[in-house]
Design an enzyme around this catalytic site. Structure first.
Site, PDB file in Angstrom:
ATOM      1  N   ASP B 350      -0.235   5.341   4.839  1.00  0.00           N
ATOM      2  CA  ASP B 350      -0.584   4.431   5.930  1.00  0.00           C
ATOM      3  C   ASP B 350       0.250   4.574   7.198  1.00  0.00           C
ATOM      4  O   ASP B 350      -0.191   4.172   8.267  1.00  0.00           O
ATOM      5  CB  ASP B 350      -0.529   2.977   5.447  1.00  0.00           C
ATOM      6  CG  ASP B 350      -1.728   2.635   4.565  1.00  0.00           C
ATOM      7  OD1 ASP B 350      -2.677   3.436   4.518  1.00  0.00           O
ATOM      8  OD2 ASP B 350      -1.713   1.571   3.931  1.00  0.00           O
ATOM      9  N   TYR B 437      -7.557  -3.139   4.975  1.00  0.00           N
ATOM     10  CA  TYR B 437      -6.612  -3.853   4.118  1.00  0.00           C
ATOM     11  C   TYR B 437      -5.576  -4.624   4.917  1.00  0.00           C
ATOM     12  O   TYR B 437      -5.192  -4.213   5.998  1.00  0.00           O
ATOM     13  CB  TYR B 437      -5.885  -2.880   3.191  1.00  0.00           C
ATOM     14  CG  TYR B 437      -6.267  -3.109   1.756  1.00  0.00           C
ATOM     15  CD1 TYR B 437      -5.917  -4.298   1.135  1.00  0.00           C
ATOM     16  CD2 TYR B 437      -6.983  -2.178   1.041  1.00  0.00           C
ATOM     17  CE1 TYR B 437      -6.284  -4.545  -0.173  1.00  0.00           C
ATOM     18  CE2 TYR B 437      -7.352  -2.410  -0.266  1.00  0.00           C
ATOM     19  CZ  TYR B 437      -7.012  -3.597  -0.870  1.00  0.00           C
ATOM     20  OH  TYR B 437      -7.376  -3.828  -2.158  1.00  0.00           O
TER      21      TYR B 437
HETATM   22 CU   LIG Z   1      -6.656  -2.451  -3.466  1.00  0.00          CU
END
Ligand SMILES: [Cu+2]
Ligand SMILES: [Ca+2]
Ligand SMILES: [Ca+2]
Ligand SMILES: [Ca+2]
Ligand SMILES: [Ca+2]
Ligand SMILES: [Cu+2]
Lengths: 730, 730
Positions: B350, B437
């Site tokens: 990320d 997310y």
């Molecule tokens: Cu997940």
């Protein structure tokens, strides 16, 4: 606003699982003591060799009858009590259990019979009670009187006729190293605040196995790492110089030792006293309490607090659907290691301990100021039930974290929307104090269908004069002995009915031809559903290298995506029990400790994984949990029970003073919906917030679904009352 | 009362770790763009083949200089910036990093050189930026225009010139299966709220490896589980019927699909809208904030929020003693499994993602209403820094559990004393949203010297048309693909100085002659201290069957009991990474995932375990964490760094809609004092309560150590403001 009012227990129409009322306790006692055939002596008049009632508590209805009533419109099961009798007057003496009913006007009694347990209950396995202690105390008195000068010289503390520097005695368990023995090492710790954290190096073993108490005697003496056959042998050796003498430790010579106390000291925090943040309820109480029945945001359950196994939840439902018929604490153990006879014999199985009570909780410390408190009644080793004030609390907590949220960026300096919701949970709490230790037991209900079961450790540690291989040095020259805590829970999940399946959803490796490039390999994980067909297949010994989910589901019921509806058990606080059951006899009595999760077919004859009689006969225990598994029954589409073990190894350190802290010592397991709902059930909450960009640049629309906002003056006033007593109810 | 006022950052005298001010950002940019030798084109005018600044952030001082200043009265280290240049104009193109200083008036720059990293930074490993996307978009446009009718017929959604039922594109990583490749699978998901949870079965692979963008092209096409060499091949086959057609799924045909949204629906909870419990501060703010420096009850630390690695804490101290020089987030990964090219290529690292930002937090949801919020500035792929409003918050939380308590029964219906204290903690929080997310990152400071580092999962899951062996069916006929989350942290513990040791304190079994009965054996546990001497000995691959504590201590410093003062790392949220690094090439770029804990000698050349360049070259990564360990250096009495990996396997399920919830998905590790203090440092707190029996029966004395009590009307008013924008600072 005050919110939803609390309704007291309706004693005229108690819930199925409501503990006995005072009137019921009294009616049962009077009924039983009136039965001539039982020949019971009232508690106050009873001696060790009489037959007398040791405890009275609710005997819960059998599940099939309860379900017939709850779900099928059947008759309400009769209320019954379970009465334990210490029948010291029988030959041979025996422990008896009777089921008495119907309440509130008992008219019959019958022995509690359970084919899955040892029968009769061995007299030597009974919990020690006040009648037995009354006969042991004189032996302790005599022994300590004889060595009074030795104790004084060695430690500066004495027992017999002491004032000031006093010692307090406790007895070890199990009481022997073989089934049927009954011999206690009696240890001595400092009196005064935190005195339990300092044990002296003098101990006596009392053998009290005979049915004739006149034969009870001191069978062994331990002093400064030396063993003696009698008190006299120690005294003689001490006098003639053949005994190596212990010397008082400077740390413990002051009767007002600050170290293990709760007196504030050191650098003040904060610099000047101020109140910390506190929870307030601008919307008032948002959970409903009717007697022992609690409802919160779709959740509902009943609870009771037993004397021996503490908290038991029944009929746990979400949005009307039962998730678990029972969710209950079963046992708590702490097994110590060490080289002195005390620590060699400290294998604590806490349900045994009459001192394992849930005492009064303090508003603002043990539970938030907004909490609702409950009294309980418990009767064991007393004439009448004890009123335990504020022994249980329930409260809605703002956990201080979003339950769910998403910021949806437009990737150009703005956002499409923000959606979120705080994690407002309902917490049911009690704190068991088992002599030195305090266990904070929580049952936490999240609005997304998740139940979190948590236990945290606090209270005093135990110490001893011992070798450094069993712990780190602490004050007074003692060490804090290493030990393992373990907690067993029964989770009778009923997923859309009692016929369920248990599977592990394994995360496994695969090495395949890369679908996009047949010249390449591709390595990744996939899931593999493994139905567990029998109890042995379902006994989980955790393997870190084989990650898996544990799922309980209903084969007949699916969600809108045609997936079997289930709940999974997630284990967050587990530890390996190293002690080998096959080689180490006492482990047989705590067989559940070998399994982080075990799944068995539910039986009325297997109501619990332990008993108060296991403590003193770990070798041939009344309840041998392994037998639940050994018949290896089919568990496909059966009524299943999950047995969960939380555990941790505790190596005490200086920061365990004054007490162990809950930060870092909390163990948890979760019951999490796994394709049970079509979506997170908290989507129904009007406490969520949805923010979208407004018309004007930089303006936003805030959707609160009707929840009031704006200033709300909330009085922080909440009545602080504390009493600390837990005497009779009158 | 308002409590301790918040002091803003002092831009005239910034702290050592304070992120760059707007003025500093501008000065650095102007300085760099004025250097003729660098030949930089300003962002607005730059194209893919120019040299331009990609990011600017603080370059932290070297530790020795920082310590000389902090501890030794040395000069304050000069402030410097780290500037990343995408040098597309060079032959061959390259990524360059420059250290620029001194701030606020830069006068020199030099390449950042790090002998432990690959050099130069491969052009193909760079993070994709707006300049590159600008050249890729036309390729996507052309391809999707050509298949417009196929998309419409197959899914009811289109990309090119769409309105209403629109698709949105994202590209996969890593961009190839070998070092040096640069080819992206472009996936398409629904537009609209929650659209990221629905991907269609059409994907294109674009090869954009050449330094000449005119050579970039669609190299592969995927449609309804079939592969094609070109868009034309798909079109032809679709027309002639040789291609198996996809069909629109009923679930996704409405442009206002409720399912993946945050719109309230279903049974209202509560029955009528009301506010939940909220935190109030009757004592006002009890933590001090001076710029990026925070103090709370003996704790103090500085923090910064970097663009790539998010939160970094420095100089974490308790009661003036440094516990950790650095405690910082390093990397977050999510590695997916599946059978379609999207999921085969979703190995997310990320820090690479420019979208991995900490966006605006919502008062009352993301942080309690009482929280203090901070803005941050971040510059990457933009002309000037972005102002991220309220991106970080800090608050004091009443955790709703006693930190420590003990009820001391007198075993006769009363009590000797009650002592206790609520767990008031300081929480530093930010939430990283990486596209779908949201990671809730918390740093929690308990008053007993314990630091709790926690990350919780929320936000949208990713789905795809895929086989059930990779996940459970969800809406639109897609599954939620299984993936593993992993988080790496750097913990530069400095226990009373930088020279420390690392040991495991192993809990081991022993089988001894019973000291009290030589005829018997006794089996129990004991502790065994195992000093780890080299880095390889200290690389922990967790073994459930060998329980141990991980302790960092100072050999020269002892507590009052002569025990080495230390802090232990306790791991509460770990998971096995099954993917085998030796056989599976991309794992080399995330070598840290193999170790739940690794301990290395601290080096300036090993500032972090990952880099934004690892994502696109996992095969020969810029930072290969394994090399930190492979030189197997001595770690006895050296400056040690602990690298901690938290992880979980996520098998999505229906309750992940609308988002994953934090309940049950929180991972933690603790830094716990282990014989560091002589006693729990919270004994200094005046927020503890000590209750003792009073003179009269049933009366009590309540000692609050000066803390005020009684009613306090606390206004619940707190200004709610939200903006949602993160544009330029002007
Ligand atoms: Cu997940
Ligand atoms: Ca069975
Ligand atoms: Ca069941
Ligand atoms: Ca190294
Ligand atoms: Ca260090
Ligand atoms: Cu413990």
């Amino acid at each position: 606003p005050a919110g939803i009012p609390v309704e007291p227990v309706n004693e005229d129409d108690p819930g199925l699982y409501d503990d006995l009322s005072l009137a019921e306790h009294n009616a049962v006692r009077v009924y039983m003591e009136s039965r001539e055939t039982l020949a019971l002596t009232p508690w106050d008049e009873a001696g060790f060799s009489d037959n007398y009632i040791n405890s009275i508590e609710l005997h819960v209805p059998v599940k099939s009858e309860a379900l017939a009533f709850l779900d099928g419109g059947g008759d309400k099961p009769e209320r019954q009590a379970l009465v334990t009798v210490h029948a010291g007057g029988k030959t041979p003496p025996v422990v008896e259990e009777y089921v008495v009913g119907p309440l509130p006007n008992p008219a019959r009694h019958a022995p509690y019979s359970n084919p899955a347990r040892r029968s009769p209950i061995p007299w030597t396995s009974r919990a020690i009670d006040a009648k037995e202690y009354a006969l042991i105390f004189p032996i302790i008195e005599n022994a300590t009187a004889a060595v009074h000068d030795i104790l004084k010289e060695s430690y500066g503390y004495t027992y017999h006729n002491c004032s000031g520097h006093c010692l307090v005695d406790i007895d070890t368990v199990p009481k022997g190293y073989r089934s049927g023995q009954r011999r206690s090492w009696v240890l001595f710790h400092r009196g005064g605040v935190g005195g339990v954290t300092y044990f002296v190096g003098f101990m006596i073993q009392i053998t009290h196995e005979s049915v004739d108490p006149s034969e009870w005697h001191v069978s062994r003496v331990y002093y400064n790492k030396q063993y003696f056959d009698s008190v006299e042998q120690l005294i003689t050796g001490y006098a003639d110089g053949s005994v190596e003498k212990d010397t008082p430790h400077a740390d413990i010579q002051d009767d007002e030792i600050l170290y293990p106390t709760f007196v504030r000291r050191g650098k003040p925090q904060p610099a000047s006293p101020s109140r910390g943040p506190t929870l307030t309820e601008p919307g008032g109480r948002r959970y409903a309490v009717r007697g022992r029945h609690v409802e919160f945001m779709g959740w509902s359950f009943d609870w009771r607090l037993t004397t021996s196994q503490s908290m038991q939840l029944y009929d746990v439902r979400m949005n009307g659907e039962r998730i678990a018929y029972e969710l209950s604490s079963q046992e708590a153990t702490s097994f110590y290691s060490g080289y002195n006879p005390g620590m060699l014999n400290n294998l604590f199985v806490d349900s045994y301990w009459d001192v394992g009570r849930s005492f009064e909780l303090v508003r603002g410390i043990d539970c938030p100021k907004t909490a609702t408190f409950f009294n309980t009644l418990q009767q064991r080793s007393t004439k009448e039930p004890r009123l335990m004030q504020n022994a249980v609390c329930v409260f809605e907590l703002n956990a201080g974290i979003p339950l769910r949220r998403h910021f949806d960026s437009d990737f150009a300096g703005g956002f499409n929307f923000y959606g979120g919701m705080a994690d407002h949970v309902l917490v049911l709490r009690h704190i068991n104090t088992v002599y030195n230790y305090d266990y904070v037991y929580d049952y936490i209900f999240h609005q997304n269908g998740v139940i979190e079961v948590r236990v945290g450790l606090t209270g005093f540690i135990l110490t001893s004069q011992d070798k450094n291989s069993y712990g780190y040095p602490l004050y007074g020259g003692n060490i804090g002995n290493i030990h393992q805590h373990a907690f067993n829970y029964k989770v009778d999940l009923d997923i859309l009915g009692a016929q369920n399946r248990f599977e592990t959803v394994d995360i496994v490796l695969e090495n395949i031809t890369d679908p996009q490039r047949p010249d390449l390999r591709h390595i990744q994980t996939r899931i593999q559903r493994n139905l567990r067909r029998t109890e042995r297949e379902a006994a989980v010994q955790y393997d870190f290298n084989r990650p898996k989910y544990y799922n309980f589901y209903n084969e007949e019921e699916t969600n809108r995506f045609a997936v079997n509806r289930g709940y999974r058990v997630q284990l967050n606080g587990i530890a390996k029990t190293l002690l080998p059951r096959q080689d180490w006899a006492p482990m047989r009595g705590v067989a559940w400790q070998d399994y982080q999760l075990a799944v068995t077919r539910r039986k009325e004859s297997e109501p619990s994984s332990s008993s108060i009689y296991n403590q003193n006969d770990l070798y041939e225990p009344l309840v041998d949990f392994q037998t639940f598994i050994d018949d290896d029954e089919n568990i496909v589409d059966e009524d299943l029970v999950a047995w969960v073990t939380l555990s941790t190894h505790h190596i005490p350190h200086s920061e365990d003073f004054p007490t162990t802290a809950t930060a870092g010592t909390q163990m948890q397991f979760f019951l999490r919906p796994f394709n049970y709902y079509d979506e997170d059930p908290s989507v129904g909450s009007s406490n969520a917030v949805l923010i979208t960009p407004g018309e004007r640049s930089g303006s936003v629309r805030v959707e609160r679904f009707g929840t009031p906002t704006g200033p709300a003056c909330v009085s922080e006033q909440s009545p602080f009352r504390y009493n600390g007593t837990w005497r009779g109810p009158h």
